[in-house]
Design an enzyme around this catalytic site. Structure first.
Site, PDB file in Angstrom:
ATOM      1  N   SER A   1      22.487  33.135  67.060  1.00 58.14           N
ATOM      2  CA  SER A   1      21.530  32.397  66.220  1.00 58.14           C
ATOM      3  C   SER A   1      20.674  33.338  65.378  1.00 58.14           C
ATOM      4  CB  SER A   1      20.641  31.512  67.094  1.00 58.14           C
ATOM      5  OG  SER A   1      19.920  32.303  68.022  1.00 58.14           O
ATOM      6  N   GLY A   2      21.297  34.421  64.862  1.00 57.09           N
ATOM      7  CA  GLY A   2      20.616  35.250  63.864  1.00 57.09           C
ATOM      8  C   GLY A   2      20.872  34.678  62.481  1.00 57.09           C
TER       9      GLY A   2
ATOM     10  N   ALA B   1      23.156  35.208  60.293  1.00 53.40           N
ATOM     11  CA  ALA B   1      24.536  34.829  59.962  1.00 53.40           C
ATOM     12  C   ALA B   1      24.889  33.488  60.596  1.00 53.40           C
ATOM     13  CB  ALA B   1      25.497  35.917  60.437  1.00 53.40           C
TER      14      ALA B   1
ATOM     15  N   LYS C   1      22.243  33.622  73.521  1.00 56.09           N
ATOM     16  CA  LYS C   1      22.093  34.025  74.925  1.00 56.09           C
ATOM     17  C   LYS C   1      20.650  34.139  75.401  1.00 56.09           C
ATOM     18  CE  LYS C   1      23.258  38.913  74.243  1.00 56.09           C
ATOM     19  NZ  LYS C   1      24.123  39.988  74.673  1.00 56.09           N
TER      20      LYS C   1
ATOM     21  N   GLN D   1      12.309  44.155  59.097  1.00 55.49           N
ATOM     22  CA  GLN D   1      10.991  44.243  58.466  1.00 55.49           C
ATOM     23  C   GLN D   1      11.116  44.325  56.951  1.00 55.49           C
ATOM     24  OE1 GLN D   1       9.480  47.851  60.120  1.00 55.49           O
ATOM     25  NE2 GLN D   1       8.954  46.949  62.080  1.00 55.49           N
ATOM     26  N   GLY D   2      11.890  45.332  56.504  1.00 58.36           N
ATOM     27  CA  GLY D   2      11.905  45.731  55.093  1.00 58.36           C
ATOM     28  C   GLY D   2      12.203  44.598  54.153  1.00 58.36           C
TER      29      GLY D   2
ATOM     30  N   GLU E   1      13.459  50.836  48.587  1.00 57.17           N
ATOM     31  CA  GLU E   1      13.763  51.579  49.816  1.00 57.17           C
ATOM     32  C   GLU E   1      14.717  52.720  49.510  1.00 57.17           C
ATOM     33  OE1 GLU E   1      15.206  48.588  52.532  1.00 57.17           O
ATOM     34  OE2 GLU E   1      13.189  48.219  53.275  1.00 57.17           O
TER      35      GLU E   1
ATOM     36  N   ARG F   1      19.623  57.252  54.464  1.00 55.66           N
ATOM     37  CA  ARG F   1      19.196  57.313  55.862  1.00 55.66           C
ATOM     38  C   ARG F   1      19.888  58.378  56.695  1.00 55.66           C
ATOM     39  NH1 ARG F   1      18.770  51.055  57.712  1.00 55.66           N
ATOM     40  NH2 ARG F   1      16.803  50.727  56.650  1.00 55.66           N
TER      41      ARG F   1
ATOM     42  N   GLU G   1      26.392  41.178  61.223  1.00 55.09           N
ATOM     43  CA  GLU G   1      26.583  42.571  61.656  1.00 55.09           C
ATOM     44  C   GLU G   1      27.851  42.784  62.480  1.00 55.09           C
ATOM     45  OE1 GLU G   1      22.963  44.429  62.916  1.00 55.09           O
ATOM     46  OE2 GLU G   1      24.014  46.175  63.743  1.00 55.09           O
TER      47      GLU G   1
ATOM     48  N   ARG H   1      25.443  52.287  55.480  1.00 55.84           N
ATOM     49  CA  ARG H   1      24.865  51.088  54.868  1.00 55.84           C
ATOM     50  C   ARG H   1      23.662  51.441  54.008  1.00 55.84           C
ATOM     51  NH1 ARG H   1      20.526  47.150  57.250  1.00 55.84           N
ATOM     52  NH2 ARG H   1      19.889  49.137  58.112  1.00 55.84           N
TER      53      ARG H   1
HETATM   54  C1  LIG Z   1      14.333  46.614  63.812  1.00 60.13           C
HETATM   55  C2  LIG Z   1      15.332  46.222  62.771  1.00 60.13           C
HETATM   56  C3  LIG Z   1      14.972  46.163  61.437  1.00 60.13           C
HETATM   57  C4  LIG Z   1      15.907  45.798  60.462  1.00 60.13           C
HETATM   58  N1  LIG Z   1      15.509  45.694  59.156  1.00 60.13           N
HETATM   59  C5  LIG Z   1      16.391  45.239  58.230  1.00 60.13           C
HETATM   60  C6  LIG Z   1      15.986  44.998  56.897  1.00 60.13           C
HETATM   61  O1  LIG Z   1      14.831  45.167  56.541  1.00 60.13           O
HETATM   62  N2  LIG Z   1      16.920  44.559  56.014  1.00 60.13           N
HETATM   63  C7  LIG Z   1      18.223  44.335  56.354  1.00 60.13           C
HETATM   64  O2  LIG Z   1      19.038  43.928  55.501  1.00 60.13           O
HETATM   65  N3  LIG Z   1      18.624  44.536  57.630  1.00 60.13           N
HETATM   66  C8  LIG Z   1      17.746  44.966  58.568  1.00 60.13           C
HETATM   67  N4  LIG Z   1      18.161  45.156  59.857  1.00 60.13           N
HETATM   68  C9  LIG Z   1      19.525  44.786  60.212  1.00 60.13           C
HETATM   69  C10 LIG Z   1      19.615  43.266  60.267  1.00 60.13           C
HETATM   70  O3  LIG Z   1      18.458  42.760  60.864  1.00 60.13           O
HETATM   71  C11 LIG Z   1      20.823  42.813  61.044  1.00 60.13           C
HETATM   72  O4  LIG Z   1      21.973  43.453  60.608  1.00 60.13           O
HETATM   73  C12 LIG Z   1      21.015  41.324  60.890  1.00 60.13           C
HETATM   74  O5  LIG Z   1      19.825  40.653  61.211  1.00 60.13           O
HETATM   75  C13 LIG Z   1      22.131  40.853  61.779  1.00 60.13           C
HETATM   76  O6  LIG Z   1      22.146  39.467  61.753  1.00 60.13           O
HETATM   77  P1  LIG Z   1      23.229  38.703  62.606  1.00 60.13           P
HETATM   78  O7  LIG Z   1      22.995  37.260  62.373  1.00 60.13           O
HETATM   79  O8  LIG Z   1      24.556  39.258  62.310  1.00 60.13           O
HETATM   80  O9  LIG Z   1      22.909  39.113  64.120  1.00 60.13           O
HETATM   81  P2  LIG Z   1      21.575  38.973  64.970  1.00 60.13           P
HETATM   82  O10 LIG Z   1      20.426  38.630  64.120  1.00 60.13           O
HETATM   83  O11 LIG Z   1      21.466  40.152  65.832  1.00 60.13           O
HETATM   84  O12 LIG Z   1      21.881  37.727  65.894  1.00 60.13           O
HETATM   85  C14 LIG Z   1      22.831  37.824  66.927  1.00 60.13           C
HETATM   86  C15 LIG Z   1      22.740  36.590  67.780  1.00 60.13           C
HETATM   87  O13 LIG Z   1      23.855  36.529  68.656  1.00 60.13           O
HETATM   88  C16 LIG Z   1      23.419  36.191  69.969  1.00 60.13           C
HETATM   89  N5  LIG Z   1      24.440  36.682  70.888  1.00 60.13           N
HETATM   90  C17 LIG Z   1      24.915  37.947  71.011  1.00 60.13           C
HETATM   91  N6  LIG Z   1      25.895  37.975  71.936  1.00 60.13           N
HETATM   92  C18 LIG Z   1      26.044  36.706  72.400  1.00 60.13           C
HETATM   93  C19 LIG Z   1      26.885  36.092  73.366  1.00 60.13           C
HETATM   94  N7  LIG Z   1      27.785  36.786  74.068  1.00 60.13           N
HETATM   95  N8  LIG Z   1      26.743  34.763  73.583  1.00 60.13           N
HETATM   96  C20 LIG Z   1      25.819  34.036  72.916  1.00 60.13           C
HETATM   97  N9  LIG Z   1      24.995  34.569  71.989  1.00 60.13           N
HETATM   98  C21 LIG Z   1      25.121  35.877  71.747  1.00 60.13           C
HETATM   99  C22 LIG Z   1      22.056  36.822  70.064  1.00 60.13           C
HETATM  100  O14 LIG Z   1      21.310  36.262  71.109  1.00 60.13           O
HETATM  101  C23 LIG Z   1      21.511  36.521  68.669  1.00 60.13           C
HETATM  102  O15 LIG Z   1      21.030  35.207  68.622  1.00 60.13           O
HETATM  103  C24 LIG Z   1      17.241  45.515  60.847  1.00 60.13           C
HETATM  104  C25 LIG Z   1      17.600  45.576  62.187  1.00 60.13           C
HETATM  105  C26 LIG Z   1      16.666  45.914  63.152  1.00 60.13           C
HETATM  106  C27 LIG Z   1      17.066  45.970  64.584  1.00 60.13           C
END
Ligand SMILES: Cc1cc2nc3c(=O)[nH]c(=O)nc-3n(C[C@H](O)[C@H](O)[C@H](O)COP(=O)(O)OP(=O)(O)OC[C@H]3O[C@@H](n4cnc5c(N)ncnc54)[C@H](O)[C@@H]3O)c2cc1C
Length: 534
Positions: A12-13, A15, A34, A46-47, A113, A285, A370, A381
């Site tokens: 639930s990020g 994506a 999870k 943050q950024g 950035e 970076r 991601e 990246r």
């Molecule tokens: C501190 C920090 C700062 C950042 N700043 C930036 C920024 O400024 N700009 C930028 O572009 N990117 C930034 N990034 C990177 C960016 O945040 C991530 O790449 C992006 O949010 C990923 O999104 P996502 O939806 O793919 O995954 P996530 O947001 O990580 O969501 C993953 C989800 O999957 C769930 N999950 C995982 N495994 C399981 C499982 N087995 N079963 C059920 N659920 C599961 C988790 O609980 C979560 O809900 C940053 C990352 C971090 C850590």
């Protein structure tokens, strides 16, 4: 228990939520996550999110910056698609109620950035990800076609591997996942016509990471076990600047702080970045992280410092409220004192291989965010391209998934219930804590910012032994959240090491002292791994 749905979204990020909102226009969506619905890497971003919005900017410049950071490995078609669709992605976020920072009634405040040659980072102060999660979740809560199951962790994808009369002659198909309800301690089958992996990153494979505890690489490990191709896992981005204070959990000090004018200094106050790159603090970076690593190794100190004290105090507080307050929690006033920082594992550029529509090589299995490897990041990246990538590629993924639902006759096979035979409840869980820690230490010490053949081989030997023991333990033990994560961390660590061992050059985020130069003749290609299908 068995549940059936059109779309199963794992994660639930940004994506998962972006995909779910679009998919709900077509059919029923179940999102499993999870922890609680907000806990994700997204929530900590943050950024901001990069997009061409400014008058002096252009798609070509953003594409050029992305390709430059990617050190010859970006897939240009994917980069172009992402950049051209940036403004539409920002529009989608605004439509869903994301309150980005503005300079006036209509114009968005754009920051800059490292690696970006123009101001193009759309942001909500310094809590952009949290604001995106808030807005998406609020919209989703009013959508009857979407159900969110919190505290549900996917254990494994359901494919031919789990079916009794398995037949791979028409390829591998995904029909959902086995899912553990963590609070009720019960494993269910969620069968789905389309499954989206949006499980985020794998920073927890390393001892020091900016990623929250959920980032254990589950999606990469599950997909690999099911026969999906994974790629470029050697390219882990280490964020140069995480807070180095006991108990701060590697809290990220955003790149935007350097964009705002902060200077990197050693403990004697020397500004060292100009000796490493002409862009100094605004260098890509990987260069900043290696420079800090080098300075720390030279001095024997366990951190370097970010100096913001020459900037206006009120502007610092306004621009970086989360960082300012978090540092104050550690008795550090960043308007007056230098911030101690160290690098930490931050972002995985590789992942589960997908095409431009989010399709993996497993039918019915899509990946976005991601966890996915679209090729946009190449060997490194560009900051703030990841939130953008996540939103942009969910659109064609939903389109393709809906085509798949309409054109393919999906018949669920007889899916066997979760097999508990021969498993027992451990009364000692110390092994799990211990193994998790050892894997993370091995990865940090031998597979970190600077690698060598000797260190990688040493890591491989240790990890192979631990992974075999974990697998043995997993087979005998009743499944739990911690055990599932440990198994995945072990798998992903092994895959990262295998990828790193196979690349005999240094490029982007992968630096090996035995091959310190980039070799475009032999190595300008991606590193693919997949498991034999049996
Ligand atoms: C501190 C920090 C700062 C950042 N700043 C930036 C920024 O400024 N700009 C930028 O572009 N990117 C930034 N990034 C990177 C960016 O945040 C991530 O790449 C992006 O949010 C990923 O999104 P996502 O939806 O793919 O995954 P996530 O947001 O990580 O969501 C993953 C989800 O999957 C769930 N999950 C995982 N495994 C399981 C499982 N087995 N079963 C059920 N659920 C599961 C988790 O609980 C979560 O809900 C940053 C990352 C971090 C850590």
């Amino acid at each position: 228990m068995k549940i059936e749905t059109n779309f199963l979204v794992i994660g639930s990020g940004i994506a998962g939520l972006s995909f779910a909102l679009k998919a709900a226009e077509i059919g029923k969506v179940i999102i499993i996550t999870k922890k609680d619905d907000k806990e994700s890497n997204t929530n900590y971003a943050q950024g901001g999110i990069a997009s061409v919005m400014g008058k002096n900017d252009s798609f070509d410049i953003h594409i050029h910056d992305t390709l430059t950071a990617g050190s010859g490995l970006c897939h240009e078609e994917a980069v172009r698609y992402m950049v051209y669709n940036g403004p539409a992605a920002i529009e989608k976020l605004l439509r869903n109620g994301v309150a980005f920072s503005k300079t006036g009634e209509k114009s968005l405040d754009l920051s800059r950035e490292g690696g970006h040659s123009r101001k193009r980072i759309v942001h909500a102060r310094d809590y952009t990800g949290r604001e995106i999660e808030r807005a998406f979740l609020q919209t989703i809560k009013n959508n009857n076609n979407i159900q969110i199951l919190e505290n549900h962790i996917a254990i494994d994808l359901i494919t031919e591997h789990q079916i009794e009369d398995r037949d791979f002659s028409t390829g591998i198909h995904c029909w959902g996942a086995y899912v553990l309800d963590i609070l009720k301690n019960r494993v269910s089958i969620i069968s789905a016509r389309v499954t989206l992996l949006s499980t985020g990153g794998c920073g927890q494979v390393y001892l020091h990471t900016t990623n929250p505890l959920i980032a254990t690489g589950d999606g990469i490990a599950m997909a690999y076990r099911a026969g999906a191709k994974v790629a470029n896992l050697e390219f882990m981005q280490f964020h140069p600047t995480s807070l180095s204070k006991e108990g701060s959990n590697a809290f990220l000090i955003s790149e935007a702080v350097r964009g705002f004018g902060a200077i990197l200094r050693d403990k004697n106050g020397n500004a060292f970045m100009k000796t490493y790159h002409k862009k100094a603090e605004l260098a890509p970076r990987d260069i900043v992280a290696r420079a800090i690593d080098r300075e720390m190794k030279k001095s024997g100190e366990n951190c370097v410092y970010l100096d913001l004290t020459k900037q206006n105090a009120e502007s610092i507080k306004k621009q970086f409220p989360s960082i300012y307050n978090k540092c104050l929690d550690f008795q550090l006033d960043i308007t007056k004192e230098w911030i101690p920082v160290v690098p930490a594992a931050h972002y995985m550029c590789g992942g589960v291989v997908v095409d431009m529509n989010g399709c993996t090589n497993i039918k019915g299995l899509f990946a976005c965010g991601e966890v996915a490897f679209t090729g946009v990041h190449g060997a490194n990246r560009l900051a703030s391209n990841s939130l953008l990538e996540a939103v942009v590629f969910t659109e064609p993924a939903v389109h393709k998934a809906s085509e798949y639902l309409k054109t393919v006759k999906i018949k669920f096979p007889e899916i066997p219930p979760w097999n508990l035979d021969g498993t027992f409840n451990q009364d000692e869980w110390v092994y799990i804590v211990h193994d998790r820690h050892v894997i993370r230490e091995v990865m940090w010490d031998y597979v970190g910012i600077v690698r060598s053949d000797f260190r990688l081989a040493r890591a491989a030997r240790r990890l192979d032994m631990i992974a075999a023991e974990v697998e043995e333990f997993y087979k005998k033990t009743t499944v739990t959240n911690d055990l599932i994560e440990l198994r995945n961390i072990a798998t992903v660590a092994q895959l990262i090491v295998r990828s790193a061992m196979s690349r005999k050059e240094s490029r982007g985020l992968h630096y090996n002292t035995d091959y310190p130069n980039r070799n475009d003749v032999l190595w300008q290609h991606d590193t693919y791994l997949s498991k034999a299908v049996i």
